[in-house]
Design a protein around this motif. Structure first.
Motif, short mmCIF file in Angstrom:
data_model
loop_
_atom_site.label_atom_id
_atom_site.label_comp_id
_atom_site.label_asym_id
_atom_site.label_seq_id
_atom_site.Cartn_x
_atom_site.Cartn_y
_atom_site.Cartn_z
N GLY A 156 -19.35 18.76 -49.82
CA GLY A 156 -19.20 17.35 -50.14
C GLY A 156 -19.29 17.08 -51.63
O GLY A 156 -18.54 16.26 -52.18
N ASP A 157 -20.19 17.78 -52.31
CA ASP A 157 -20.30 17.62 -53.76
C ASP A 157 -19.07 18.14 -54.49
O ASP A 157 -18.87 17.82 -55.67
N SER A 158 -18.27 18.95 -53.80
CA SER A 158 -17.05 19.49 -54.41
C SER A 158 -15.79 18.77 -53.92
O SER A 158 -14.68 19.26 -54.09
N GLY A 159 -15.99 17.60 -53.28
CA GLY A 159 -14.85 16.76 -52.93
C GLY A 159 -14.31 16.91 -51.53
O GLY A 159 -13.23 16.37 -51.24
N HIS A 160 -15.01 17.61 -50.66
CA HIS A 160 -14.52 17.79 -49.28
C HIS A 160 -14.92 16.55 -48.47
O HIS A 160 -16.09 16.32 -48.18
N THR A 161 -13.92 15.75 -48.07
CA THR A 161 -14.18 14.46 -47.44
C THR A 161 -14.86 14.59 -46.09
O THR A 161 -15.82 13.86 -45.80
N GLU A 162 -14.38 15.48 -45.24
CA GLU A 162 -14.97 15.61 -43.90
C GLU A 162 -16.41 16.11 -43.99
O GLU A 162 -17.27 15.69 -43.19
N GLN A 166 -19.65 14.32 -42.36
CA GLN A 166 -20.58 15.03 -41.47
C GLN A 166 -22.00 15.00 -42.01
O GLN A 166 -22.97 14.91 -41.25
N LEU A 167 -22.13 15.07 -43.33
CA LEU A 167 -23.46 15.01 -43.93
C LEU A 167 -24.07 13.63 -43.73
O LEU A 167 -25.27 13.49 -43.47
N GLY A 182 -24.88 6.59 -48.46
CA GLY A 182 -24.28 7.14 -49.68
C GLY A 182 -23.19 8.14 -49.40
O GLY A 182 -22.13 8.13 -50.04
N TRP A 183 -23.41 9.01 -48.41
CA TRP A 183 -22.39 10.00 -48.07
C TRP A 183 -21.21 9.36 -47.32
O TRP A 183 -20.06 9.75 -47.52
N PHE A 184 -21.50 8.36 -46.46
CA PHE A 184 -20.40 7.64 -45.81
C PHE A 184 -19.53 6.95 -46.86
O PHE A 184 -18.30 6.90 -46.73
N ARG A 185 -20.17 6.43 -47.89
CA ARG A 185 -19.41 5.75 -48.96
C ARG A 185 -18.48 6.73 -49.66
O ARG A 185 -17.33 6.41 -49.95
N ARG A 186 -18.99 7.93 -49.95
CA ARG A 186 -18.14 8.93 -50.60
C ARG A 186 -16.90 9.23 -49.76
O ARG A 186 -15.78 9.27 -50.26
#
Length: 216
Positions: A156-162, A166-167, A182-186
């Motif tokens: 996720g920190d490297s731009g993987h949307t799924e 999931q996080l 925060g992760w849903f927002r990303r």
């Protein structure tokens, strides 16, 4: 792979040396030597000093605490184990520490090791692999949600949307709505449909909760 609690530093050192047994790090240019130093260094009786074992602090910087657990559970002869370690090092911005593991994975026949070694922009592929490792831990290894979250976070920190989505789901399941939001927002910013709905619902819920506490 059986992820166990952290063990002694010697076990980590043995794995580290195993990865570098046939793949030493690239040599760095040495400063100019005077005649006496050059004669000493080229003497037939001299032998190169052994590579120092990495300190616990160094291993923590490269792999992180969860990554060290993966390191300890790994077999340096197993292609998939070596790829996991390489992906962790790559996504934590330690590419030179990833290369020995990638070479071992390549020698053991991992189909994506060569691609990851030769790709200038390795993060997209590495993030996809990290997401797959997260899925593996979550779906096939009950009781290892924290390890799944470790790999989802790397991805996720490297731009993987799924992985970001999931996080978010994992944090929500652990009763951590602010982190989940925060992760849903990303993921929502990248257009993930489910994440958009989750973020909207989480934001409304957190707003209502804050209002209730303020009015209490």
């Amino acid at each position: 792979m059986d992820i166990q609690p952290l063990s002694d530093v010697k076990a980590w050192h043995d794995l580290w040396r195993a990865a570098r047994a046939n793949h030493p790090a690239p040599a760095r240019p040495a400063p100019p030597a005077n005649d006496e130093q050059e004669q000493k260094e080229t003497s037939p009786s001299s032998s190169p000093a052994p590579s120092p074992a990495p300190s616990r602090e160094y291993l923590l910087r490269v792999f992180g605490r969860s990554g060290i657990r993966v390191l300890f559970a790994s077999d340096a002869r197993n292609a998939q184990d070596c790829m996991r370690l390489a992906v962790i090092a790559l996504l934590r911005d330690w590419p030179e520490d990833a290369r020995p593991w990638l070479r071992r994975a390549e020698e053991a026949g991992h189909p994506q090791a060569t691609e990851l070694l030769n790709r200038p922009n390795h993060r997209e592929l590495a993030a996809h692999l990290a997401y797959q490792y997260g899925q593996d831990f979550q779906q096939q290894r009950p009781g290892h949600l924290s390890m799944a979250m470790f790999f989802y976070r790397l991805a996720g920190d490297s731009g993987h949307t799924e992985a970001a989505y999931q996080l978010g789901c994992a944090h929500r399941s652990r009763g951590e709505p602010w982190v989940a939001a925060g992760w849903f927002r990303r993921a929502a910013l990248d257009g993930h449909p489910a994440a958009i709905a989750e973020f909207t619902g989480a934001a409304d819920e957190l707003t209502d909760s804050h209002t209730d506490r303020h009015n209490a």
